[in-house]
Scaffold this active site. Structure first.
Site, short mmCIF file in Angstrom:
data_model
loop_
_atom_site.label_atom_id
_atom_site.label_comp_id
_atom_site.label_asym_id
_atom_site.label_seq_id
_atom_site.Cartn_x
_atom_site.Cartn_y
_atom_site.Cartn_z
CB CYS A 47 -3.30 -0.13 -1.89
SG CYS A 47 -4.69 -0.82 -2.78
CB CYS A 51 -2.45 -3.27 0.12
SG CYS A 51 -4.16 -3.82 -0.17
CB CYS A 78 -7.47 -0.25 -0.67
SG CYS A 78 -7.51 -2.03 -0.36
CB CYS A 81 -4.38 -1.63 2.94
SG CYS A 81 -4.51 -0.49 1.54
#
Length: 363
Positions: A47, A51, A78, A81
């Site tokens: 991430c 995030c 992810c 994000c």
């Protein structure tokens, strides 16, 4: 944990990067997006620092400076994000990043504001104002913090004090010791030994909110604990400073304990007590802001997060309040929930409500 690229750096630099990356992760600092990525071993996902997902446990996190390194290590992007997508960065964020990178690479030099301004082609006034508005501290304070974190990392690795201070960029021991009291909380050697050799004197006084233990070194107050039983308060102080010499000394503590008692009685609104405490850069910013909240007033966690330049870090503000070592002097009781409810307090919700009521009556 850090990826192989960062692992090639000296151990003290690794400690510095891990500490700062983790703080950025905890506070969801969008200014660090693109500077590094973090991956979570338990989920297999990587991430951005900003995030919005729930924060992982620290032992499950690996930091990467490049997204392709995270992907080569087997982590997937992810879905919230979207770290694999480029994002436009505003000019101020890019400027702050440039300043940080330059300072980090020149810790062994006496970088002045004028010299830094010439390197970046900006006026000293604009550079100082822009950096402080975004980061909450001056460029010099950031460089000091980087040096100190590097120095502390060297001590944790077992390096001699002299070696660690020169490796961290201090030109002499005097430069380090000038800042040790305010930033390290004790002398470097004492820090290395977990507080061994430090004398902490304390006293316990009765106040409107219960028994209050005040502990202090020769430099200032280092602990304030609130409770109902002296033995519990004393045991807590010994647990907090297991390697220090701790002894009761009413005469030594009288000036500071009396000022705190007068404050709680409503006879002294503004406390001016010297402190000898340790803090991360983020904790320091939060605690310094708390001391500006007027007597009898409150602020929400969200308001404080915005005030210290981290608008999405309300939870991190709450953690900074919970780890405040000097209750009342750093008035974390003046921080409430966004809906106006007083919320939790390390020394009990009822005491928090009583503190707020006492201040409202005396305001």
């Amino acid at each position: 944990m850090i990826d192989s690229t960062l692992a090639m750096a000296p151990k003290d630099e690794q400690a510095y990067w891990e500490a700062n990356f983790w703080e950025a992760l905890e506070t969801r600092d969008a200014r660090m997006d693109g500077v590094f990525f973090f991956a979570v071993v338990s989920t297999g996902v990587y991430c951005r620092p900003s995030c919005p997902s729930r924060r992982p446990r620290r032992e499950n996190v690996i930091f990467f400076q490049r997204r392709d390194a995270a992907e080569r290590a087997g982590f997937r992007a992810c879905l919230r994000c979207k770290p694999q997508q480029e994002r436009a960065r505003d000019a101020q964020s890019e400027l702050v990043e440039k300043i940080c990178r330059y300072l980090e690479q020149h810790l062994d030099e006496a970088v002045t504001l004028d010299g830094l301004s010439r390197q970046l082609g900006l006026s000293p006034f604009h550079l100082q104002r822009s950096f402080k508005a975004a980061a909450g501290i001056t460029p010099r304070a950031y460089a000091d913090f980087c040096r100190l974190e590097s120095f502390k990392g060297g001590l944790r690795e077992g390096r001699p004090v002299t070696t660690a201070l020169y490796d961290a960029g201090y030109g002499s021991s005097s430069r380090l010791y000038e800042r040790a009291a305010s930033q390290l909380g004790m002398t470097p050697t004492a820090y290395q030994r977990g507080g061994q050799g430090v004398t902490i004197r304390y006293d316990v006084v009765d106040t409107p909110i219960g028994l209050l233990l005040v502990g202090a070194t020769a430099k200032g107050v280092c602990a304030i604990r609130i409770g109902d039983h002296e033995r519990e308060l004393e045991a807590g102080l010994h647990d907090e400073f297991p390697a220090a010499e701790v002894r009761r000394d009413r005469e030594f503590l009288t000036p500071w304990a009396a000022a705190i008692r007068e404050h709680l009685d409503g006879r002294l609104r503004k406390l001016d007590v010297p402190l000898d405490i340790q803090a991360t850069a983020f904790q320091r910013r939060v605690w310094e802001y708390l001391q500006t909240i007027p007597y009898g007033s409150t602020r929400s966690y969200g308001e404080i997060a915005k005030a210290v330049g981290r608008p999405t870090a309300a939870r991190a503000v709450a953690r900074a309040c919970a780890t405040n070592p000097v209750a009342v002097v750093i008035p974390c009781h003046r921080v409430v929930r966004g809906d106006g409810v007083s919320g939790g307090y390390r020394w009990g919700a009822e005491r928090k409500q009583k503190l707020l009521a006492l201040e409202r009556r005396g305001a």
